[in-house]
Write an enzyme that holds these catalytic residues in place. Structure first.
Site, short mmCIF file in Angstrom:
data_model
loop_
_atom_site.label_atom_id
_atom_site.label_comp_id
_atom_site.label_asym_id
_atom_site.label_seq_id
_atom_site.Cartn_x
_atom_site.Cartn_y
_atom_site.Cartn_z
N ARG A 12 24.64 68.03 -53.80
CA ARG A 12 25.34 68.18 -55.06
C ARG A 12 24.32 68.55 -56.11
O ARG A 12 24.97 69.69 -56.64
CB ARG A 12 26.13 66.90 -55.27
N ILE A 13 23.51 67.82 -56.52
CA ILE A 13 22.72 68.21 -57.65
C ILE A 13 21.91 69.30 -57.66
O ILE A 13 21.92 70.25 -58.18
CB ILE A 13 21.87 66.96 -58.21
N ARG A 79 10.28 68.41 -43.87
CA ARG A 79 10.41 67.05 -44.31
C ARG A 79 9.68 66.39 -45.12
O ARG A 79 10.12 65.47 -45.79
CB ARG A 79 10.76 66.32 -43.05
N CYS A 151 22.62 60.40 -64.98
CA CYS A 151 23.75 61.28 -65.61
C CYS A 151 24.50 60.39 -66.41
O CYS A 151 24.67 60.94 -67.72
CB CYS A 151 24.86 61.84 -64.64
N THR A 152 24.64 58.93 -66.22
CA THR A 152 25.03 58.10 -67.12
C THR A 152 24.17 58.00 -68.45
O THR A 152 24.66 57.75 -69.39
CB THR A 152 25.40 56.60 -66.45
N THR A 181 30.29 59.43 -55.62
CA THR A 181 29.29 60.17 -55.08
C THR A 181 29.02 60.07 -53.80
O THR A 181 29.51 59.32 -52.98
CB THR A 181 28.21 59.70 -55.90
N THR A 210 24.53 49.46 -62.17
CA THR A 210 23.89 50.62 -62.94
C THR A 210 22.59 50.30 -63.70
O THR A 210 22.86 49.39 -64.64
CB THR A 210 24.92 51.48 -63.63
N GLY A 211 21.64 50.83 -63.63
CA GLY A 211 20.54 50.49 -64.74
C GLY A 211 20.62 51.64 -65.77
O GLY A 211 19.82 51.70 -66.71
N ARG A 233 33.07 52.48 -59.73
CA ARG A 233 33.35 53.45 -59.16
C ARG A 233 34.85 53.62 -58.49
O ARG A 233 35.68 52.80 -57.89
CB ARG A 233 32.68 53.58 -57.42
#
Length: 338
Positions: A12-13, A79, A151-152, A181, A210-211, A233
């Site tokens: 995604r990112i 990898r 993001c948060t 997510t 969440t941190g 979530r």
């Protein structure tokens, strides 16, 4: 000066960082590494997106490379990060967006392949974290591995900075109502470390840790130990919202608080912190490149020292734009130091 960039991890990112890079003339993605996504599939994944829509440019595979808007991007499938030949394509700056190599030690493997700097697109336990609009001035060119935080944290920190600078924060609690997510399950499944996190994403509101709030203390040292938070979530594909409840040192009306946030959004935090008075909902922010959009109509005050502030963020698109901004800033500082 155009900074040449490599992306490790085309999830995604990684994909949205590539989209974001196309609107910044200072940055050019020259290579992508992902051992799990063949080239033809990369074309498809980049072209079509369930949230952000179809890519409005050209994308094709040609001679083993991904060609976006006519520009060739080398594709690797290693990898082991140490084996990725970044140096062969002069990708000096690498965006580490696999979500796997988030420590200094793990992310430093990219340096062995010729990269000069690594930007982790996730919080890191030991890499210095930077949030655009908040603590970029602390960046120094000797740092080899840095983190763009979460993001948060990117949503919360600019808002917390404005409030703390103007009124002082005694203490606060944050809740993020967070979109689904990729780590979540579509239906109930095993998740040993987080039992609730294993429940079906589409059917539940899931309390989670969440941190992000504690991380604000790392980018704004005066707030260290003053903020903590949690997440819910929810079954939406993108866009999240921070609910920050704080006790202020200096009393202020809600109108005064709105005024200082609006002023910051038009000046030093323009493009980072937005401001809206409209009756908005989450989908109104899909594709918003700002880190944090303050919802003036949603906040409430109990009294002049106890307030709840609400701020939206596109947790994919806004964040990915900051990854590019941080990278471009670091490249400028590094060039000046040479």
């Amino acid at each position: 000066m155009v900074t040449q960039v490599g992306i490790n991890g085309f999830g995604r990112i990684g994909r949205i960082v590539l989209r974001a890079s196309l609107s910044n003339p200072e940055v050019q993605v020259v290579a992508i590494n992902d051992p799990f996504i063949p080239l033809e599939y990369m074309v498809y994944m980049f072209k079509y997106d369930s949230v952000h829509g179809r890519f409005q440019g050209t994308v094709e595979a040609k001679d083993g490379k991904l060609v976006v808007n006519g520009k060739e991007i080398s594709v690797f499938s290693e990898r082991d990060p140490a084996q990725i030949p970044w140096g062969s394509v002069e990708a000096a700056y690498v965006v580490e967006s696999t979500g796997v190599f988030t420590s200094i030690d793990a992310a430093s493997a990219h340096l062995q392949g010729g990269a000069k700097k690594v930007i982790i697109s996730a919080p890191s336990g030991d890499a210095p974290m930077f949030v655009c609009g908040v603590n970029l001035e602390k960046y120094t060119s000797d740092l080899k591995v840095i983190s763009n935080a979460s993001c948060t944290t990117n949503c919360l920190a600019p808002l917390a900075k404005v409030i703390n600078d103007n009124f002082g924060i005694v203490e606060g609690l944050m809740t993020t109502v967070h979109a689904t997510t990729a780590t979540q399950k579509t239906v109930d499944g095993p998740s040993n470390k987080d039992w609730r996190g294993g429940r079906g994403a589409g059917a539940n509101i899931i309390p989670s840790s969440t941190g992000a709030a504690k991380a604000v203390g790392k980018v704004i040292p005066e707030l260290n130990g003053k903020l903590t938070g949690m997440a819910f979530r929810v079954p939406t594909p993108d866009v999240s919202v921070v609910d920050l409840t704080v006790r202020l040192e200096k009393g202020a009306t809600y109108e005064e608080i709105k005024a200082v946030i609006k002023k910051a959004s038009e000046n030093e935090l323009k493009g980072i912190l937005g401001y809206t008075n409209d009756q908005v909902v989450s989908t109104d922010f899909v594709g918003d490149a700002q880190s944090s959009i303050f919802d003036a109509a949603a906040g409430i005050a109990l009294n002049d020292k106890f307030v709840k502030l609400v701020s939206w963020y596109d947790n994919e698109f806004g964040y990915s734009n900051r990854v590019i901004d941080l990278l471009a800033y670091a490249a400028k500082v590094d060039a000046a130091a040479q």
